[in-house]
Design a protein around this motif. Structure first.
Motif, PDB file in Angstrom:
ATOM      1  N   ASP A 122       0.808  -1.227   0.000  1.00 46.23           N
ATOM      2  CA  ASP A 122       0.000   0.000   0.000  1.00 46.23           C
ATOM      3  C   ASP A 122       0.837   1.271   0.000  1.00 46.23           C
ATOM      4  O   ASP A 122       0.295   2.362  -0.219  1.00 46.23           O
ATOM      5  CB  ASP A 122      -0.926   0.022   1.230  1.00 46.23           C
ATOM      6  N   ASN A 123       2.141   1.140   0.249  1.00 44.43           N
ATOM      7  CA  ASN A 123       2.989   2.328   0.355  1.00 44.43           C
ATOM      8  C   ASN A 123       4.121   2.327  -0.672  1.00 44.43           C
ATOM      9  O   ASN A 123       5.175   2.937  -0.439  1.00 44.43           O
ATOM     10  CB  ASN A 123       3.556   2.446   1.776  1.00 44.43           C
ATOM     11  N   GLN A 124       3.877   1.672  -1.794  1.00 42.03           N
ATOM     12  CA  GLN A 124       4.841   1.768  -2.880  1.00 42.03           C
ATOM     13  C   GLN A 124       4.796   3.180  -3.458  1.00 42.03           C
ATOM     14  O   GLN A 124       3.725   3.758  -3.668  1.00 42.03           O
ATOM     15  CB  GLN A 124       4.531   0.749  -3.978  1.00 42.03           C
ATOM     16  N   ARG A 125       5.964   3.759  -3.719  1.00 41.84           N
ATOM     17  CA  ARG A 125       6.018   5.118  -4.228  1.00 41.84           C
ATOM     18  C   ARG A 125       5.604   5.152  -5.697  1.00 41.84           C
ATOM     19  O   ARG A 125       5.697   4.150  -6.405  1.00 41.84           O
ATOM     20  CB  ARG A 125       7.406   5.719  -4.079  1.00 41.84           C
ATOM     21  N   PRO A 126       5.181   6.298  -6.190  1.00 44.18           N
ATOM     22  CA  PRO A 126       4.767   6.408  -7.593  1.00 44.18           C
ATOM     23  C   PRO A 126       5.836   5.963  -8.590  1.00 44.18           C
ATOM     24  O   PRO A 126       5.517   5.463  -9.679  1.00 44.18           O
ATOM     25  CB  PRO A 126       4.456   7.903  -7.748  1.00 44.18           C
TER      26      PRO A 126
END
Length: 674
Positions: A122-126
């Motif tokens: 859920d917190n993968q960067r763009p």
């Protein structure tokens, strides 16, 4: 009567031509080389019997609860967005805890580990980056350049966690996440190579490469093959080192800081799989040749009776007083599991069983809450000290049992050993069958043949007993091949089908039974185990039976102690004599001079000397001058004929040997005396 609608063949697996790939499970896509054996999804294999007990102990102990009391994982964890550990130890723990959750179907543990998985997904960067919150991000900056990131290495471990989670759950978020992360790597590795932050990532790039090919087999994205070449080129040249031989020979004598990362035993354990992983892409047989050469040299120059090579922390020769790091055992096991699937070479299956059933269990306590950083083969006491280690460690805590004694990497990493071994007891075959390549009580549920899901119950007390029963459970009769490994130590195995003799098989081969299997069919494998001896450093001898190596049973006195820096720990002192040599008669006529006692089978099995399920009685003679010096029982020197020429007591005494894995104090490499 046995149905005649079957074919049984035995063969050395390297000669088999693989024609197709199993469509039920994740197999190699072209242009990758076909796999000889295909990994099954996490949860397809379930433990039974003593193996289930072992995993349950882990669940009740450290594996199931490390996050509740270990500060690095418990406090403000970086893999949950906090400022705490965002490096290797949390992924290490998850790499064992997550498979354990699905092997035992434990909902509480599943919930625990999923929280970390969810945070990463859920917190993968763009831009595709994954991992803990970076320094720049905490300062309010957006990650726009790879220079703002952190070490590649711990992400390699977390990717392994995500892979296992995907095979257990089919959660498509994993595929999206890894695709975007590998695109990030593909775009940035030239600017920020593996070695940019630490040499650990450079040494361990094989794990990164393994995951890239795994994803390619799901998505078929061509950029992944290019990325694979880049990762291989940036990784420590393990293929060259293994194949050219000078490296492993020099490591036996060079304990300086020169290229020490190439001798670091955990790096070696992870690095050995690199040639096999890359072989999938290049199909160059020289890659596998280098692997076999290097593995043979490694075990010849640094190997010890329990099946592992020395490493304290560096490779350190074959003297039985050298140490073995627990992390190096579990990483080598995982590498061999991968190599076995790619190559089908049974050399690695035999090696894997030997280290698993001997070296692995001795290095943890009954409750799986304490462990040694280094074990010693001939270990007649467990205490604080420097000993013969290449990494003495300032506080002398490398040899004692404790939750945090020595480096804490093993506190977090030890959990993958038993869990991944369980998951790899069975593989799928390319022609939609199943293969039992490693043995332990278990159940396998998988699709075979025309897509019918079958389950096979493997009932056995192996490695302590010599019979394995496979019972087929199927909703309808189904035609598929079943492959069974015959261990190299077994001179002649017998296969029975529904109680009737089917064939006799030589060791070191695969027995393949292709037939129409009916519900309730029972295949029995009998593996006669003889008591034998093997030759080790300084003409010492070890006693073996089947896959187990046996060690002198020594009475133990445990003392709980504590130091401020590393907390509680245990030392163990001997309460019985240990300085025995084996008379030549035992070496020359081993079977006649030994007797085997097998205790009744129990599900409440624990790897310790009190509960050892099997004992071997033989004879020994004491060597009065063999004493503990500087904390170490250094090996007596023998003459060329293998016999110790110093003072030996005339009196012959009965001695008891137990499986090495059940010992904490022991002699396993015995001098030979007259």
């Amino acid at each position: 009567m046995i149905k005649k609608s079957f074919i049984i063949l035995s063969f050395a697996i390297s000669t088999v031509q693989i024609q197709a790939q199993n469509s039920f499970y994740i197999a190699n896509k072209a242009p990758l080389a076909p796999l000889k054996y295909i990994e099954l999804p996490l949860g397809a294999v379930k433990p039974k019997g003593w193996l289930h007990t072992q995993l349950a102990i882990m669940n009740n102990g450290t594996t199931g609860h490390l996050d509740e009391y270990y500060p690095k994982i418990m406090n403000d964890n970086g893999w949950l967005g906090g400022k705490g550990d965002a490096w290797e130890e949390t992924p290490y723990w998850l790499d064992g805890a997550l498979p354990l959750a699905y092997l035992l179907d434990d909902e509480n543990l599943k919930k625990k580990v999923k929280k970390y998985v969810d945070w990463v997904l859920d917190n993968q960067r763009p831009n595709g980056y994954i991992g803990g919150i970076t320094k720049d991000e905490r300062a309010g900056k957006t990650l726009s350049d790879c220079q703002q990131g952190d070490d590649w290495w711990p992400k390699m471990v977390m990717i392994k966690v995500l892979q296992q989670y995907y095979t257990a759950t089919n959660d498509k978020r994993v595929i999206r996440c890894l695709t975007n992360y590998f695109k990030y790597q593909h775009q940035n590795l030239k600017t920020c190579p593996l070695v940019k932050w630490t040499e650990w990532a450079q040494a361990r790039g094989g794990d990164n490469l393994m995951s890239v090919y795994w994803l390619y087999n799901i998505t078929g994205d061509k950029f992944l093959l290019e990325l694979g070449d880049t990762i291989y080129q940036q990784t420590t040249p393990w293929t060259y080192l293994l194949g050219k031989r000078n490296w492993v020979m020099q490591a036996a004598s060079n304990q300086t800081d020169e290229k020490w990362m190439d001798r670091h035993a955990v790096n070696v354990g992870m690095g050995i799989k690199l040639p096999a992983i890359y072989y999938q892409s290049k199909k160059n047989p020289d890659l596998l040749k280098s692997l076999k050469t290097g593995w043979t040299d490694l075990m010849t120059l640094h190997g010890l009776p329990h099946g592992m090579y020395s490493g304290d922390e560096d490779l350190h020769g074959n003297d039985p007083t050298q140490g073995i790091e627990l992390c190096s055992i579990v990483e080598t096991m995982f590498s061999l599991e991968q190599i076995l699937g790619i190559t089908g070479d049974l050399t690695y299956a035999d090696a894997l069983e030997r280290m698993t059933y001997n070296a692995l269990p001795t290095q943890t306590t009954d409750d799986y809450n304490s462990r040694q950083y280094f074990q010693i083969a001939n270990q007649v006491q467990v205490s604080r000290g420097v000993f013969d280690f290449s990494l003495p460690f300032q506080r002398g805590m490398c040899n004692v049992f404790g939750p945090y004694a020595g480096y804490t990497c093993c506190t977090a990493n030890m959990h993958q050993g038993w869990t991944k071994f369980t998951s790899h007891l069975w593989y799928a075959t390319p022609d939609k069958g199943l293969a039992a390549l490693l043995f332990a009580p278990s159940t396998i549920k998988a699709k075979v043949g025309n897509g019918t899901e079958v389950s096979i119950e493997e009932e056995t007390n192996y490695p302590f007993e010599d019979q394995i029963n496979f019972t087929i459970n199927t909703p309808k009769s189904v035609d598929f091949p079943l492959e069974i490994r015959i261990p190299v130590w077994c001179k002649e195995a017998t296969l029975l089908l529904n109680g009737q003799k089917l064939s006799v098989e030589k060791g070191g081969k695969i027995a393949r039974i292709k037939r129409l299997w009916a519900n309730g069919d029972k295949l029995t494998l009998q593996l006669p185990m003889e008591v034998t001896t093997s030759n080790w450093a300084k003409n010492s001898r070890a006693i073996e039976r089947g896959p187990l190596v046996y060690a002198l049973k020594i009475e133990e006195e445990w003392t709980k102690r504590e130091i401020k820096e590393e907390g509680t720990y245990y030392d163990i002192q001997p309460k019985s004599d240990w300085n025995y040599g084996l008379p030549r008669a035992v070496i020359q006529k081993t079977i006649e001079n030994s007797s085997v006692t097998i205790k009744p089978k129990t599900e409440a099995f624990v790897w310790n000397s009190v509960n050892a399920p099997i004992e071997i009685q033989t004879i020994g003679k004491k060597i009065p001058s063999w004493k503990i010096i500087e904390g170490v029982a250094r090996q007596p020197v023998t003459a060329r004929d293998g016999v110790y020429l110093g003072e030996v007591n005339d009196k012959t005494e009965k001695i008891t040997l137990i499986p090495y894995g059940c010992s904490k104090l022991r002699i396993v490499a015995f001098p030979v005396v007259k």
